[in-house]
Design a protein around this motif. Structure first.
Motif: not given
Ligand SMILES: NCc1[nH]cc(CCC(=O)O)c1CC(=O)O
Length: 304
Positions: A252-265
């Motif tokens: 958004n307007n040259e700003q990047i928002t990165l969300t990351g997730l790791v998990g264990n089933v």
């Protein structure tokens, strides 16, 4: 002079749709260019009686297409970016990433309107570890059953009553004209999308400057930033489809928002973090987020 460009593609309806989409775009750009599809089946298409993680992961949908390029039987390969391992083999490179389609997961059912609407202990079909760990977090009662095959195969198994609902990517359904099968678009709060989900990429032979120039008009800059950040995070985490990893970037307007997730089933543990910065730092942000997740125990969570 008439030239011919050959596109290596799998034979699933979705893969063919994606390859034909690139074919049409290129033919419109270059009236003197003849674009043909070189269709082939991959190991990932052939081995359907085992969960994907047990047979070697996503590279199984790519390898034969790369071999055809190396043998000079094709000039480019069109992939779903979510099926492209974080390491591109030596001799190849990603030449273009096209504009992203809807990146979210879809809940598909003939009897229920949403995941929340499912009765206790309902049967839900997916083979994605990423989807399983996030589904179980919001509905630990659900019976998650393995579901493989192309989109039409999965829908057929649902329609034959094997499941109360299944989880697919919105993008695949939309591209195949099956958008009306989407009962619920699952929010990224409930199920963070797969890295690269919804994006189509073009793989070429390394340093093939002629082809690179030809496909350059197909590049979508914003999507490239988003997928680059997601893939950089995945590469630092050394994520394959054997482990539940999700990553999703918005610009958004040259700003990047990165969300990351790791998990264990097995343990149900989920670790989710977010970073933001300028789009020019997309890959750096991906590594930064991965390092943040690792510092918070991501590697141990992934090991279980
Ligand atoms: N190998 C599964 C796969 N690879 C790409 C898509 C959907 C299209 C996309 O995400 O670009 C799908 C189907 C699904 O996850 O439902």
């Amino acid at each position: 002079m008439n030239k011919t460009l050959r596109i290596a593609t799998r034979q699933s309806p979705l893969a063919l749709w994606q390859a034909e989409y690139v074919q049409t775009r290129l033919e419109k750009l270059y009236p003197n260019l003849t674009v043909v599809l070189v269709e082939m089946s991959t190991k990932g298409d052939q081995i359907l009686n085992s969960p994907l993680p047990k047979i070697g992961g996503k590279g199984l949908f790519i390898k034969e297409l790369e071999v055809s390029m190396m043998k000079g039987m094709a000039d480019i390969a069109v992939h779903s970016m979510k099926d492209v391992p974080y390491e591109i083999p030596q001799g190849f490179e990603l030449g273009a990433i096209l504009k992203r389609e809807n990146p979210f997961d879809a809940f598909v059912s003939n009897d229920f309107s949403s995941i929340d609407d499912l009765p206790q202990n309902a049967k839900v079909g997916t083979c994605s570890m990423r989807r399983i760990v996030q589904l179980k977090a919001i509905r630990p009662d659900l019976k998650i059953l393995d579901l493989r095959g192309n989109i039409n195969t999965r829908l057929k198994k649902l329609d034959e009553g094997e499941f109360d609902g299944i989880i697919l990517a919105c993008a695949g359904l939309i591209r195949l004209g099956l958008e009306d099968r989407i009962k619920q678009q699952i929010s990224d709060q409930q199920s963070l999308p797969a890295i690269g989900q919804g994006a189509v990429g073009i793989e070429i032979r390394e340093n093939d400057t002629g082809i690179l120039k030809l496909i350059k008009p197909l590049i979508d800059v914003e999507t490239t930033y988003r997928i680059s950040a997601e893939r950089a995070m995945n590469a630092r985490l050394e994520g394959g489809c054997l482990v539940p990893i999700a990553g999703f970037a918005l610009v958004n307007n040259e700003q990047i928002t990165l969300t990351g997730l790791v998990g264990n089933v097995d343990t149900g543990v989920i670790l989710k973090e977010q970073v933001l910065g300028h789009v020019s730092q997309a890959e750096t942000l991906g590594v930064e987020l991965a390092n943040k997740l690792i510092s918070l125990g991501a590697k141990d969570i992934l090991k279980g």
